[in-house]
Structure formats: C-alpha cells, structure tokens
Design a protein around this motif. Structure first.
Motif, PDB file in Angstrom:
ATOM      1  N   VAL A   3       0.825  -1.212   0.000  1.00  0.00           N
ATOM      2  CA  VAL A   3       0.000   0.000   0.000  1.00  0.00           C
ATOM      3  C   VAL A   3       0.863   1.267   0.000  1.00  0.00           C
ATOM      4  O   VAL A   3       0.491   2.281  -0.604  1.00  0.00           O
ATOM      5  N   LEU A   4       2.026   1.211   0.663  1.00  0.00           N
ATOM      6  CA  LEU A   4       2.880   2.401   0.699  1.00  0.00           C
ATOM      7  C   LEU A   4       3.557   2.673  -0.639  1.00  0.00           C
ATOM      8  O   LEU A   4       3.727   3.832  -1.039  1.00  0.00           O
ATOM      9  N   THR A   5       3.928   1.613  -1.330  1.00  0.00           N
ATOM     10  CA  THR A   5       4.644   1.820  -2.596  1.00  0.00           C
ATOM     11  C   THR A   5       3.717   2.112  -3.766  1.00  0.00           C
ATOM     12  O   THR A   5       4.186   2.444  -4.852  1.00  0.00           O
ATOM     13  N   THR A   6       2.420   1.966  -3.569  1.00  0.00           N
ATOM     14  CA  THR A   6       1.475   2.224  -4.671  1.00  0.00           C
ATOM     15  C   THR A   6       0.676   3.509  -4.467  1.00  0.00           C
ATOM     16  O   THR A   6      -0.302   3.746  -5.171  1.00  0.00           O
ATOM     17  N   ALA A   7       1.078   4.326  -3.493  1.00  0.00           N
ATOM     18  CA  ALA A   7       0.354   5.574  -3.240  1.00  0.00           C
ATOM     19  C   ALA A   7       1.354   6.702  -2.993  1.00  0.00           C
ATOM     20  O   ALA A   7       2.497   6.465  -2.587  1.00  0.00           O
ATOM     21  N   ASP A   8       0.912   7.914  -3.259  1.00  0.00           N
ATOM     22  CA  ASP A   8       1.734   9.076  -2.903  1.00  0.00           C
ATOM     23  C   ASP A   8       1.688   9.321  -1.397  1.00  0.00           C
ATOM     24  O   ASP A   8       2.570   9.959  -0.836  1.00  0.00           O
ATOM     25  N   LEU A   9       0.625   8.835  -0.753  1.00  0.00           N
ATOM     26  CA  LEU A   9       0.490   8.996   0.702  1.00  0.00           C
ATOM     27  C   LEU A   9      -0.452   7.917   1.207  1.00  0.00           C
ATOM     28  O   LEU A   9      -1.453   7.596   0.558  1.00  0.00           O
ATOM     29  N   VAL A  10      -0.139   7.371   2.386  1.00  0.00           N
ATOM     30  CA  VAL A  10      -1.066   6.482   3.087  1.00  0.00           C
ATOM     31  C   VAL A  10      -1.510   7.178   4.359  1.00  0.00           C
ATOM     32  O   VAL A  10      -0.675   7.652   5.147  1.00  0.00           O
ATOM     33  N   LEU A  11      -2.805   7.273   4.550  1.00  0.00           N
ATOM     34  CA  LEU A  11      -3.357   7.848   5.777  1.00  0.00           C
ATOM     35  C   LEU A  11      -3.888   6.700   6.628  1.00  0.00           C
ATOM     36  O   LEU A  11      -4.834   6.011   6.223  1.00  0.00           O
ATOM     37  N   ASP A  12      -3.271   6.505   7.765  1.00  0.00           N
ATOM     38  CA  ASP A  12      -3.620   5.404   8.663  1.00  0.00           C
ATOM     39  C   ASP A  12      -4.575   5.917   9.727  1.00  0.00           C
ATOM     40  O   ASP A  12      -4.200   6.704  10.594  1.00  0.00           O
ATOM     41  N   ALA A  13      -5.825   5.476   9.644  1.00  0.00           N
ATOM     42  CA  ALA A  13      -6.824   5.858  10.640  1.00  0.00           C
ATOM     43  C   ALA A  13      -7.438   4.604  11.244  1.00  0.00           C
ATOM     44  O   ALA A  13      -8.632   4.548  11.543  1.00  0.00           O
ATOM     45  N   THR A  14      -6.615   3.586  11.435  1.00  0.00           N
ATOM     46  CA  THR A  14      -7.120   2.291  11.878  1.00  0.00           C
ATOM     47  C   THR A  14      -7.408   2.232  13.374  1.00  0.00           C
ATOM     48  O   THR A  14      -8.233   1.423  13.810  1.00  0.00           O
ATOM     49  N   ALA A  15      -6.693   3.053  14.160  1.00  0.00           N
ATOM     50  CA  ALA A  15      -6.747   2.920  15.625  1.00  0.00           C
ATOM     51  C   ALA A  15      -6.426   1.481  16.020  1.00  0.00           C
ATOM     52  O   ALA A  15      -6.949   0.961  17.009  1.00  0.00           O
ATOM     53  N   ASP A  16      -5.568   0.849  15.249  1.00  0.00           N
ATOM     54  CA  ASP A  16      -5.183  -0.544  15.473  1.00  0.00           C
ATOM     55  C   ASP A  16      -3.657  -0.585  15.602  1.00  0.00           C
ATOM     56  O   ASP A  16      -2.931  -0.180  14.672  1.00  0.00           O
ATOM     57  N   SER A  17      -3.172  -1.064  16.746  1.00  0.00           N
ATOM     58  CA  SER A  17      -1.734  -0.991  17.022  1.00  0.00           C
ATOM     59  C   SER A  17      -0.927  -1.810  16.022  1.00  0.00           C
ATOM     60  O   SER A  17       0.173  -1.407  15.616  1.00  0.00           O
ATOM     61  N   THR A  18      -1.466  -2.952  15.571  1.00  0.00           N
ATOM     62  CA  THR A  18      -0.725  -3.780  14.625  1.00  0.00           C
ATOM     63  C   THR A  18      -0.568  -3.079  13.278  1.00  0.00           C
ATOM     64  O   THR A  18       0.528  -2.984  12.717  1.00  0.00           O
ATOM     65  N   ALA A  19      -1.667  -2.575  12.759  1.00  0.00           N
ATOM     66  CA  ALA A  19      -1.612  -1.899  11.458  1.00  0.00           C
ATOM     67  C   ALA A  19      -0.716  -0.665  11.523  1.00  0.00           C
ATOM     68  O   ALA A  19       0.107  -0.425  10.625  1.00  0.00           O
ATOM     69  N   THR A  20      -0.859   0.117  12.579  1.00  0.00           N
ATOM     70  CA  THR A  20      -0.051   1.330  12.697  1.00  0.00           C
ATOM     71  C   THR A  20       1.428   0.981  12.825  1.00  0.00           C
ATOM     72  O   THR A  20       2.296   1.615  12.200  1.00  0.00           O
ATOM     73  N   ALA A  21       1.747  -0.048  13.592  1.00  0.00           N
ATOM     74  CA  ALA A  21       3.144  -0.416  13.793  1.00  0.00           C
ATOM     75  C   ALA A  21       3.791  -0.898  12.494  1.00  0.00           C
ATOM     76  O   ALA A  21       4.906  -0.471  12.144  1.00  0.00           O
ATOM     77  N   VAL A  22       3.102  -1.739  11.749  1.00  0.00           N
ATOM     78  CA  VAL A  22       3.703  -2.300  10.540  1.00  0.00           C
ATOM     79  C   VAL A  22       3.802  -1.221   9.447  1.00  0.00           C
ATOM     80  O   VAL A  22       4.781  -1.171   8.690  1.00  0.00           O
ATOM     81  N   LEU A  23       2.811  -0.349   9.371  1.00  0.00           N
ATOM     82  CA  LEU A  23       2.893   0.749   8.396  1.00  0.00           C
ATOM     83  C   LEU A  23       4.012   1.719   8.760  1.00  0.00           C
ATOM     84  O   LEU A  23       4.737   2.211   7.889  1.00  0.00           O
TER      85      LEU A  23
END
Length: 535
Positions: free
Chosen positions: A412-432
């Motif tokens: 997702v990071l390499t296919t976008a100019d920006l990723v906006l993380d609004a997951t409120a999920d510690s796993t998703a936020t940490a890996v991103l």
C-alpha cells in the motif's frame, strides 16, 4: 457603535433589561451617534430628499486620488433606514442640478457629478462597504460613513484605477420573479446559440441542449422560442454595468443586438450574456419583458456556473496539483471516513479505501455515512457517498481487507503518494510505520487518545531535523463502556473530536502531497478542558 446595554459588568446594581429593549436602545444609540456626526459635518435633515427612512443632505469635499488635483465638492444624501445599524444607510451622490435644488445654493466649477458606473447599486446609491470587515458594522462606527463616502468620490473622480473585477452584475438590476436557479456549463463557442433549460430537482434549471423554435399553435406555421430557451451572447470586456436594454445592445455590439432583437420578436425572453471584466470571465442571466410603454425591461436571473473549475476554486490553491495524486486511506471508520471525504473535497485525484468492517447502527453517530448504509461494507458505503456527493471529483476505489503484514504494508505504501492510517489498530499502525521508516513511502497516522482527551498525528518518514513526538501525558483511564458484541470497551470519543482529528490528519496529509515546507514531525492537541468532562 455603542456597546449593547445587555450584560452589565455589575449586575447587582443594574436594572433588568429585556433583550428586545436592549436591542432597541442599541439601535437608538447608534442612530444618535450617526446623526451627531452628520450634524457636526454640516448636514441638514430633510426626509423629502430620500425615498424612504430618515433623510439628510450635505456637501462632501474631497481630492481625487493619484494626482495633484484641486479639491472637488459633491452634495450627497444620506438615508437612515428603519433597520439601522443592522441595515446600512444609503448614501447617494446628487447631480449638480438636483444638488442646487435641494440645497438652494449655486455650486461653482469645483462641483463633481459622480458617474453611474460599477460602484453604484440599482437605486444609484454608493456601494461603500463591498469589502467590509464582516465582524463589525463599519458604517455604524463614528465618522466611518462619511470617510468612506469621501474615499468613494475620490476614487470615482480618478476613474477607479485599482478597481477589483467584481462580477456581481445582477446587483444593478431588479431581481426576476423566477425562483429557480439557472446552471450553465462551459460557454465557449456558443455565441448567439440558443440552449434549452431542463428542469431538475431542487428548483434547478440546467442549460444542456441546443434548442430549436417550436410551432406556436396547431393552426399556424409560426415558430417561436419557448420560455425555457436561453440565448448565449458574448459582450466582451465591459466598461460599465448593464442596467437597460440599450446598455445590453451597446455592450454586445450592433450585429449581436440586431440578432437579439429578432429573437425577441419571436418569443425569446431569456439571455445569458457572457463578458469579461479586467480579463476575468463571467456570465449574467437576463429576463426580458415589455414595459407598459412598450420599452424592453431587464431583470436579473439567478445563475451559477456548473463546472469542475468552479468547484476547484473552493478546494484550495493546491487542487490542481492534488488531482494527480493517489492516497490510500487505511481504516474508514469514523476518522478515516471523514478524512477520506476531506481529501476528496480537496481534489485528490484517486482515493483507495481499505477496511474489512461493516457499518453498524452505533457507527453512524460519528461516521460520515448515515442510517442508509447500515449493514454495508464500510469501504463501499464511503465510496458510494463520495461519488454521489461529487460526481466530478476524483476516482474512488475500494479494498475489503486489512493491513496486518509487512508485505501488505509495503504494497500500500509503494502504490500511493500517501497512506493515511486511521485504523486505531496498534498492529496496522506499527507495521505501516516500520515500512514507512524503511523508505517504502509517506505515512500519516492519526488517533484520538483517551476517549477524546487529545489527538495525535504522526508523520513518517520524519521531516529533516525533526524528532518523534513525545509520549502524551494522558489522564487516568475512565470507567470502560461496553456494547453487546464487542470484546473491547467502546470509545466514548465525541463526534466533534473525531472530525477535528480527521481535519488535522488531512491537513498534514495535504502538506506531504504538496511538499510543503515543515519542521514538524506531526501534531498533538489536547481537547478536553478542565471541568468539561462531558463536552
């Protein structure tokens, strides 16, 4: 303007005043203050010099701007209307003949007859406060009204050298009784073309197709234009407002005026005049009717452009650049759905939404979408709402899933100019975050902390010279609130905090996309005020 009588500092020693009486006293104070200014400036009261309200007249002396020229004089009338100070007074410059009749004086060569150009209303009163500070009533400030009138005369005598291209020509005409608004698209190449307006919902008329004349009756071969037909006519650069049929004919030129007259004789009643003022393009909708004396009268139709350029003006100065950007929003719950909406409004060319959840009744309190979406996948509900709200906006694609692995984060990071993380999920936020720090792409993460106590936005990779934001100082945890079907406590964050968080995240995301200079690694904001636990 005098201070209102309501809200005295020492309430124990002040008589009780009703809101109605307070407003009445405020208006009376404002009127007395203006009258005092007029009297001290040598003005005289005469209600017969104005059409309505309390009338005053007097002579203003001024010097034209931009040149070393002698002072000039003009008699003006001032009408203090019933609604003053909430309704501005009308100040009207008098021609010499009428000024001499009103005052009983003979003026010399220094008398100035004001023009009938751009800066006068349909009743020929001066337009004095076009750029007024909307936080106060400038005309009610002592002395400001006459100062503004002198400045108006000084500009008028100099030909308005720094005039702004105001495009509200409808103000010089009486309004048509047509309550529907007429929308039009691009008008290039349509000079002297007649378009037919199609009725749409919400009292909208939309100019769409080229029209042809219709037979006026079953027993006649005469063909006429209908009441929904509108002729487009180009006028070029205007030198003054259009108030009359003669003004219109003069503005469009002899050949087009003859064309209009012929169309008028076969039923045409509506015209869309395109023009430029100081190089800026615009259009004026006109309704033509015949007066009691046979003269043609003009009234202003309410019109508005309906195109992408008009919408982008309000999206900000970066909208054109954003149209070529792709943003992936991971998590379209409350914050993510609102952030996606703001990004779409801002002109982002392609939004990609990722979420694996569905909309439940409790979500609708803080979410972008409402009751009609309950049971839908969140990504589909949000995408549908964005496309419906702005059919001319950027593309919206969806992905029903999560970002829980390193490979997914890299993708997702390499296919976008920006990723906006609004997951409120510690796993998703940490890996991103780890993937972004490793150079995979730009990331903005947003979260509301401690049930709305604070908001935190983090940017990765960090801008040069910045450090990760410090850990916030949060209050003790409040008693948890649980909901059927949820194994974790339900966040009691109020909707206002959610929407503020979305706005903060969007602002930082747009700064990344537009490569704005920054020295910030993100932003933290404390929202909860002492003693306002339930705010």
């Amino acid at each position: 303007m005098s201070a209102p009588h309501a809200g005295p500092l020492n309430e124990e020693h002040q008589p009780q005043v009703t809101p109605e009486e307070s407003l009445r006293l405020t208006r009376a104070d404002a009127r007395d203050a203006l009258v005092d200014v007029l009297a001290r400036a040598g003005f005289h009261r005469d209600d017969d010099v104005v059409d309505t309200g309390e009338g005053w007249y007097g002579v203003l002396t001024f010097r034209p701007i931009g040149a070393d020229r002698p002072e000039l004089r003009t008699l003006v009338t001032v009408a203090i209307l019933e609604g003053f100070p909430f309704t501005p007074p009308k100040v009207t410059p008098a021609l010499r003949v009428w000024g001499e009749e009103v005052s009983g004086h003979t003026f010399g060569a220094d008398y100035y007859d004001a023009g009938r150009g751009w800066h006068r209303d349909s009743d020929l009163a001066m337009c004095l406060f076009d750029d007024a500070d909307r936080t106060r009533l400038r005309w009610a400030t002592t002395g400001t009204l006459l100062e503004q009138a002198r400045a108006w005369l000084a500009q008028d005598a100099a030909g308005w050298p720094d005039d702004a291209p105001a495009l509200d020509l409808h103000r010089y005409l009486p309004a048509s009784g047509e309550r529907r608004v007429l929308l039009y698209g691009p008008l290039e190449g349509l000079d002297l073309v007649v378009l037919r307006a199609q009725a749409k919902r919400n009292d909208v008329l939309h100019l769409q197709h080229r029209a042809s004349q219709q037979r006026s009756g079953s027993r006649t071969r005469r063909h006429r234009w209908t009441s929904t037909d509108v002729m487009v006519v180009h006028a070029g650069e205007l030198t003054g407002p259009v108030r009359t049929w003669d003004d219109l004919c003069s503005a469009v030129g002899v050949d087009r005026a003859e064309h209009l007259s012929r169309a008028r004789r076969v039923g045409l009643t509506r015209i869309l005049m395109t023009y430029t003022r100081r190089g800026v393009s615009a259009a004026l909708g006109l309704e033509v009717s015949e007066g009691p004396d046979g003269n043609l009268l003009l009234k202003a139709l309410r019109t508005a452009p309906d195109d992408l350029a008009t919408r982008r003006i309000r999206a900000g100065t970066g909208a054109d650049r954003l149209s070529g950007k792709r943003v992936t929003v991971v998590g379209v719950g409350a914050i993510g759905s609102v952030a996606a909406d703001l990004l779409h409004r801002s002109g982002v060319g392609h939004l990609h939404l990722i979420d694996a959840d569905i909309v439940l009744p409790g979500n609708t309190t803080r979410h972008l979408i409402g009751e009609q979406a309950i049971g839908q996948r969140k990504v589909h509900a949000v995408a549908t709402a964005l496309r419906a709200a702005r059919p001319h906006g950027g593309a919206v694609t969806v992905e029903d899933g999560e970002v829980a692995t390193a490979s997914a984060a890299l993708r997702v990071l390499t296919t976008a100019d920006l990723v906006l993380d609004a997951t409120a999920d510690s796993t998703a936020t940490a890996v991103l975050t780890l993937a972004s720090k490793a150079g995979a792409g730009h990331l903005v993460s947003v979260a509301v902390l401690a049930d709305g106590y604070a908001i935190r936005v983090d940017r990765h990779p960090l801008p040069a010279g910045t450090e990760v934001l410090p850990a916030p100082d949060l209050p003790p945890l409040a008693p948890a609130v649980y909901e059927a079907g949820c194994g974790s406590p339900v966040s009691t964050t109020p909707p206002a905090a959610v929407w503020e968080a979305a706005a903060m995240a969007t602002r930082h995301g747009l700064a990344v996309l537009l490569n704005a200079t920054t020295t910030s690694a993100g932003e933290q904001r404390q929202l909860h005020l002492a003693g306002a636990a339930d705010a």
